[in-house]
Design a protein around this motif. Structure first.
Motif, PDB file in Angstrom:
ATOM      1  N   UNK A 119       0.834  -1.200   0.000  1.00  0.00           N
ATOM      2  CA  UNK A 119       0.000   0.000   0.000  1.00  0.00           C
ATOM      3  C   UNK A 119       0.869   1.251   0.000  1.00  0.00           C
ATOM      4  N   UNK A 120       1.917   1.249   0.844  1.00  0.00           N
ATOM      5  CA  UNK A 120       2.815   2.398   0.901  1.00  0.00           C
ATOM      6  C   UNK A 120       3.533   2.606  -0.437  1.00  0.00           C
ATOM      7  N   UNK A 121       3.961   1.524  -1.065  1.00  0.00           N
ATOM      8  CA  UNK A 121       4.648   1.640  -2.362  1.00  0.00           C
ATOM      9  C   UNK A 121       3.702   2.211  -3.404  1.00  0.00           C
ATOM     10  N   UNK A 122       2.453   1.751  -3.392  1.00  0.00           N
ATOM     11  CA  UNK A 122       1.465   2.289  -4.339  1.00  0.00           C
ATOM     12  C   UNK A 122       1.211   3.776  -4.105  1.00  0.00           C
ATOM     13  N   UNK A 123       1.377   4.195  -2.848  1.00  0.00           N
ATOM     14  CA  UNK A 123       1.145   5.608  -2.530  1.00  0.00           C
ATOM     15  C   UNK A 123       2.360   6.475  -2.854  1.00  0.00           C
ATOM     16  N   UNK A 124       3.409   5.861  -3.414  1.00  0.00           N
ATOM     17  CA  UNK A 124       4.557   6.635  -3.865  1.00  0.00           C
ATOM     18  C   UNK A 124       5.793   6.564  -3.002  1.00  0.00           C
ATOM     19  N   UNK A 125       5.793   5.725  -1.969  1.00  0.00           N
ATOM     20  CA  UNK A 125       6.986   5.578  -1.128  1.00  0.00           C
ATOM     21  C   UNK A 125       7.922   4.590  -1.822  1.00  0.00           C
ATOM     22  N   UNK A 126       9.005   5.077  -2.384  1.00  0.00           N
ATOM     23  CA  UNK A 126       9.903   4.224  -3.176  1.00  0.00           C
ATOM     24  C   UNK A 126      11.262   4.012  -2.526  1.00  0.00           C
ATOM     25  N   UNK A 127      11.459   4.567  -1.342  1.00  0.00           N
ATOM     26  CA  UNK A 127      12.730   4.402  -0.619  1.00  0.00           C
ATOM     27  C   UNK A 127      12.583   3.234   0.365  1.00  0.00           C
ATOM     28  N   UNK A 128      13.374   2.182   0.236  1.00  0.00           N
ATOM     29  CA  UNK A 128      13.239   1.042   1.158  1.00  0.00           C
ATOM     30  C   UNK A 128      13.447   1.433   2.617  1.00  0.00           C
ATOM     31  N   UNK A 129      14.327   2.397   2.874  1.00  0.00           N
ATOM     32  CA  UNK A 129      14.534   2.833   4.262  1.00  0.00           C
ATOM     33  C   UNK A 129      13.275   3.491   4.828  1.00  0.00           C
ATOM     34  N   UNK A 130      12.550   4.222   3.981  1.00  0.00           N
ATOM     35  CA  UNK A 130      11.306   4.860   4.423  1.00  0.00           C
ATOM     36  C   UNK A 130      10.253   3.801   4.724  1.00  0.00           C
ATOM     37  N   UNK A 131      10.199   2.745   3.887  1.00  0.00           N
ATOM     38  CA  UNK A 131       9.264   1.651   4.141  1.00  0.00           C
ATOM     39  C   UNK A 131       9.605   0.977   5.466  1.00  0.00           C
ATOM     40  N   UNK A 132      10.882   0.674   5.669  1.00  0.00           N
ATOM     41  CA  UNK A 132      11.303   0.010   6.903  1.00  0.00           C
ATOM     42  C   UNK A 132      10.963   0.859   8.128  1.00  0.00           C
ATOM     43  N   UNK A 133      11.221   2.165   8.045  1.00  0.00           N
ATOM     44  CA  UNK A 133      10.921   3.063   9.173  1.00  0.00           C
ATOM     45  C   UNK A 133       9.430   3.089   9.478  1.00  0.00           C
ATOM     46  N   UNK A 134       8.607   3.070   8.416  1.00  0.00           N
ATOM     47  CA  UNK A 134       7.162   3.099   8.619  1.00  0.00           C
ATOM     48  C   UNK A 134       6.667   1.809   9.264  1.00  0.00           C
ATOM     49  N   UNK A 135       7.266   0.674   8.885  1.00  0.00           N
ATOM     50  CA  UNK A 135       6.886  -0.602   9.507  1.00  0.00           C
ATOM     51  C   UNK A 135       7.178  -0.570  11.001  1.00  0.00           C
ATOM     52  N   UNK A 136       8.361  -0.070  11.355  1.00  0.00           N
ATOM     53  CA  UNK A 136       8.730   0.001  12.772  1.00  0.00           C
ATOM     54  C   UNK A 136       7.796   0.956  13.507  1.00  0.00           C
TER      55      UNK A 136
END
Length: 495
Positions: free
Chosen positions: A323-340
């Motif tokens: 869902x986050x990737x579809x919303x335009x989050x393309x930085x893996x570090x940003x995805x990881x931070x959001x999961x935490x």
């Protein structure tokens, strides 16, 4: 205003040394006492406990930020395992009847694996994992076997470590994991909550509603539901009397967020590019996600890769990440931070700081007093009579222990007062943390003048309640102790 009392930790250290001198002719007593004296200079020992499959090892990995605790159902999860900070990685096995042996460390899919070299689990007392980690510098983490396991040996190991019959626990504090609150959980917390004077407090136990993402069956609002349940548990008088607080944490999400790999991000990106209806259909269940064939000509991870994703992220983690990737989050570090961030791990770490780290000396002193009491009880001698009196004096006179006893009394509902007054009393007694700001309900960065003014106001307010003819004996006694806590805050600010 009363003069500040000597620091509790210093008083207990002196008592330990006096007891060592008194028992100099007993090697066993001296060894035990010296061991507990040395504990004062170690990081706080925090045990992670709970039923089988509650997510203990996964949470430990999330707290450390590396996959150093085995999370499968292998033999090592049936052994009490200590994780300590060290410069060089090393795993040591402590068999029951032979000398300690160093084990070979290997990795499988990023996680550590330990080889017991043919030794039966039943013959191993503990494992000690030394690992370079900033997180382990302040807390030594202890992974315990599952309580209420189908294996009586496994279950008894956890009980023997956490609630030994003949000595104090080796842990200073406990994080107790539960998927839902069951009778087994309550029985364990009650057994850990000894009624002895030094133990009569839930101050060294935090409850964690673990695997919180599964409560909502992987829905994006699953953690909101879990947090509502945790708040309900926190408000329950029975639970409040057994543990300090309850927080909701999605341990798997936290662990994966802190250890996410580039290939996993690439696989999630490929999934996010699938038609929404196809991906939503796959995410209806774990089995469908792993086994569904992708449409011909569609690029995406194969069945094995998806099975590994599900093992690492769970339904909730895959759904959230895509869902986050579809919303335009393309930085893996940003995805990881959001999961935490969404996992609840930050809240748990904050609670560990306010409830355990800020009370480090108190928790250490409590463990040490229990150790001294054990020696005095097991090896009574006339020369030790002054030491017995000193233990009793510390327990009865130390304001820190008086606070804990009163906190326990308030949380049991024994004193009736307006809710707002009870909440303020608990806070001033350290129920929300031991720092001046936490006790006064102010922001952590509050300045000295703001803290001083708030402490003076609180002291005056509770002094009036103590002296009010409308207050009964119990309320007056309670109010006087709260005033003393306020005076302690002021004394600390003055220093």
């Amino acid at each position: 205003m009363t003069a500040p009392a000597p620091h509790l930790g210093s008083v207990v250290r002196v008592l330990l040394r006096r007891t060592i001198d008194a028992y100099h002719d007993s090697p066993q007593a001296v060894g035990w006492l010296q061991y507990n004296l040395n504990r004062f200079d170690e990081p706080l020992r925090v045990a992670i406990a709970g039923k089988v499959k509650a997510g203990k090892s996964t949470l430990l990995n999330a707290l450390v930020g590396e996959e150093i605790a085995p999370t499968d159902a292998g033999e090592c999860t049936r052994i009490v395992t200590w994780y300590l900070d060290a410069q060089i990685p090393k795993v040591t096995m402590f068999p029951r009847n032979t000398s300690p042996r160093q084990l070979t460390i290997s990795r499988a899919s990023g996680a550590l694996k330990f080889d017991l070299q043919g030794t039966r689990v039943e013959d191993v007392d503990k494992l000690e994992v030394q690992w370079p980690s900033q997180s382990l510098r302040t807390h030594t983490l202890i992974d315990t076997p599952g309580i209420a396991s189908l294996s009586s040996d496994t279950s008894s190991r956890a009980g023997a470590f956490l609630t030994p019959d003949d000595s104090p626990s080796q842990a200073d504090a406990v994080i107790y994991l539960m998927r839902h609150l069951h009778a087994t959980d309550v029985r364990f917390l009650e057994s850990f909550f000894d009624q002895g004077v030094a133990k009569a407090t839930p101050i060294n136990t935090i409850g964690v509603l673990s695997r919180a993402d599964e409560i909502g069956v992987g829905r994006l609002d699953a953690l909101s539901s879990a947090r509502r349940i945790a708040r309900r548990y926190r408000a329950d008088e029975k639970i409040r009397g057994l543990c300090q607080t309850v927080v909701a944490v999605a341990g798997l999400l936290a662990q994966t967020g802190r250890t996410m790999r580039q290939d996993e991000f690439a696989a999630l990106t490929a999934l996010a590019e699938l038609p929404r209806s196809d991906l939503d259909g796959m995410l209806l269940s774990v089995d469908r996600f792993s086994r569904t064939d992708l449409p011909d000509g569609t690029a995406g991870p194969d069945a094995d890769a998806r099975a590994r994703l599900m093992e690492r992220f769970g339904l909730f983690g895959v759904r959230l990440s895509t869902t986050l990737i579809r919303q335009g989050v393309t930085d893996p570090n940003a995805i990881a931070s959001e999961l935490v961030k969404r996992s609840g791990l930050d809240e748990l770490r904050s609670v560990l700081t306010t409830q355990f780290s800020e009370r480090r000396d108190l928790l250490k002193a409590r463990s040490a007093l229990l150790a001294v009491d054990l020696v005095l009880t097991r090896e009574p001698r006339p020369a030790a009579a002054p030491l017995v009196a000193e233990v009793e004096r510390i327990l009865a006179g130390a304001h820190e222990f008086a606070e804990l006893r009163l906190l326990s009394t308030l949380r049991s509902g024994a004193i009736k007062m307006p809710t707002e007054a009870l909440q303020e009393a608990e806070r001033l007694l350290g129920g929300d943390g031991g720092s001046a700001a936490a006790r006064l309900g102010l922001e952590p960065d509050a300045g000295p003048d703001e803290l001083w003014s708030a402490a003076l106001d609180a002291a005056a307010r509770w002094q009036r309640r103590a002296e009010s003819p409308m207050s009964g004996r119990a309320v007056s006694d309670m109010a006087r102790l709260v005033v003393r806590s306020c005076e302690g805050i002021l004394a600390g600010l003055r220093r």
